[in-house]
Design an enzyme around this catalytic site. Structure first.
Site, mmCIF file in Angstrom:
data_model
loop_
_atom_site.group_PDB
_atom_site.id
_atom_site.type_symbol
_atom_site.label_atom_id
_atom_site.label_comp_id
_atom_site.label_asym_id
_atom_site.label_seq_id
_atom_site.Cartn_x
_atom_site.Cartn_y
_atom_site.Cartn_z
ATOM 1 N N HIS A 71 0.832 -1.131 -0.019
ATOM 2 C CA HIS A 71 0.177 0.020 -0.042
ATOM 3 C C HIS A 71 0.907 1.018 0.043
ATOM 4 O O HIS A 71 0.001 2.412 -0.222
ATOM 5 C CB HIS A 71 -0.987 -0.128 1.217
ATOM 6 C CG HIS A 71 -1.973 -1.107 1.241
ATOM 7 N ND1 HIS A 71 -2.874 -1.088 0.155
ATOM 8 C CD2 HIS A 71 -2.301 -1.940 2.176
ATOM 9 C CE1 HIS A 71 -3.722 -2.024 0.473
ATOM 10 N NE2 HIS A 71 -3.363 -2.739 1.648
ATOM 11 N N ASP A 124 -2.749 -10.816 -2.361
ATOM 12 C CA ASP A 124 -3.259 -10.205 -1.222
ATOM 13 C C ASP A 124 -4.805 -9.853 -1.418
ATOM 14 O O ASP A 124 -5.022 -9.552 -2.571
ATOM 15 C CB ASP A 124 -2.490 -9.143 -0.642
ATOM 16 C CG ASP A 124 -2.722 -8.448 0.477
ATOM 17 O OD1 ASP A 124 -2.067 -8.844 1.766
ATOM 18 O OD2 ASP A 124 -3.890 -7.760 0.941
ATOM 19 N N HIS A 127 -6.161 -7.216 -0.529
ATOM 20 C CA HIS A 127 -6.376 -5.814 -0.815
ATOM 21 C C HIS A 127 -5.747 -5.689 -2.048
ATOM 22 O O HIS A 127 -4.626 -6.105 -2.261
ATOM 23 C CB HIS A 127 -5.764 -5.196 0.623
ATOM 24 C CG HIS A 127 -6.546 -5.497 1.749
ATOM 25 N ND1 HIS A 127 -5.773 -6.347 2.620
ATOM 26 C CD2 HIS A 127 -7.550 -5.176 2.369
ATOM 27 C CE1 HIS A 127 -6.812 -6.432 3.684
ATOM 28 N NE2 HIS A 127 -7.727 -5.580 3.611
ATOM 29 N N ASP A 154 -4.591 -12.774 3.418
ATOM 30 C CA ASP A 154 -5.883 -12.461 3.963
ATOM 31 C C ASP A 154 -6.747 -12.488 3.154
ATOM 32 O O ASP A 154 -7.991 -12.104 3.592
ATOM 33 C CB ASP A 154 -5.510 -10.932 4.315
ATOM 34 C CG ASP A 154 -4.806 -10.141 3.345
ATOM 35 O OD1 ASP A 154 -4.618 -10.669 2.025
ATOM 36 O OD2 ASP A 154 -4.633 -8.879 3.616
HETATM 37 ZN ZN LIG Z 1 -3.967 -7.137 2.628
#
Ligand SMILES: [Zn+2]
Length: 311
Positions: A130, A167, A169, A248
């Site tokens: 991120h 991931d 996200h 995740d």
């Molecule tokens: Zn994540």
């Protein structure tokens, strides 16, 4: 033995406070599971070095790197944690941990490129995907995978590298850094809608972004990977394969609502290993991103690394 396992004790000293999901215990869970599974013995264990600022600046602006260095060194001296953004906290151990995480990605890239090892897994934190060119975000400070990929291109002379991000996200920071850099093809899937709610419209033609609705199971995700990722990756013929390995998207992980299980991570890793075997002399550098349900995280990392190590 052909798989290196990079980590460092200083990666555990970054601690964002009680109850924060991105906690030092994540690395403890992984090393415990490696030991109890016996996989530990099949890996070459290496300490992550500290990255240099010059290495980090291949993915981040010099201004950002210097500002963050000043901030994190102040926190180190004061001994008091301070918030950088809503969910990212700096503590006295953060500066060294962040340099170790980026340093692991670079050292792994060099070792794999030179052929000392076939592939490598970096069990490091803080995670990176991120972190944008000039902002911390979502538990991330330096974009470890982007730093490793740029090292392969700018220093080691690779012409094409792939970044795979599984991931849950969207890796918005990585996309911010590499969109439009046609030496890199990035393939990812991510739950959408979900933090950081980006990615549905790719920022460059070198991005293969696949938004996935909540509650999608592993079998559907495998079909998506074969239909959407693999043709582009095969055509691209990367000389090295980088993985933003977040776990995740596991069914037991409450930070997302996807339904992957260990067998799915094993399957995905086999697909990527096949790709790397065909085009990249097997070269894979995999770097830990998310994964917050400790037991599921540890079991999934073992499933992933077992395939990398071919045992
Ligand atoms: Zn994540």
């Amino acid at each position: 033995m052909s798989t290196a396992f990079y980590t460092h004790a200083e990666c555990r000293l970054h601690d964002m406070g009680a109850g924060h999901p991105e906690c030092p215990q994540r690395l403890d869970a992984i090393s415990d599971q490696l030991l109890s599974s016996g996989l530990d013995m099949a890996l070459l264990h290496r300490d992550a070095p500290l990255a240099t600022l010059e290495q980090i600046e291949r993915a981040h602006t010099a201004h950002y790197v210097l500002q963050l260095k000043d901030f994190l060194e102040q926190v180190q001296e004061s001994g008091e944690p301070r918030h950088l953004d809503m969910d990212t906290v700096a503590c006295p151990g953060t500066w060294r941990a962040a340099l170790r995480s980026a340093g692991a990605a670079i050292a792994a890239t060099e070792a794999v490129f030179r052929g000392d090892v076939v592939n490598a897994f970096c069990a490091v934190r803080p995670p990176g995907h991120h972190a944008t060119r000039d902002e911390t975000m979502g538990f991330c400070f330096f974009n470890n995978v982007a730093i490793g990929a740029r090292h392969a291109l700018d220093v080691l002379g690779c012409e094409r590298v792939a970044i795979i991000d599984f991931d849950v996200h969207h890796g918005n920071g990585t996309e911010d850094i590499i969109a439009g850099d046609d030496r890199i093809l990035m393939a990812s899937f991510f739950q959408h809608p979900l933090y950081p709610n980006s990615g549905a419209v790719p920022m460059g033609t070198n991005m293969v972004n696949v938004p996935i609705p909540p509650y999608t199971r592993g079998m559907e995700i495998r079909e998506i990977i074969d239909a959407m990722w693999m043709p582009r990756l095969e055509e691209f013929r990367p000389e090295m394969v980088f993985i933003s390995a977040g776990f995740d998207a596991h069914r037991e992980d409450d930070l997302g609502q996807l339904g992957l299980v260990e067998a799915d991570y094993e399957w995905i890793t086999r697909r990527l290993k096949g790709l790397a075997d065909r085009h990249s002399k097997g070269r894979i550098v995999s770097v830990l991103e998310g994964g917050y349900a400790l037991s599921a995280l540890a079991r999934s990392v073992v499933a992933h690394v077992r395939v990398l190590a071919d045992v």
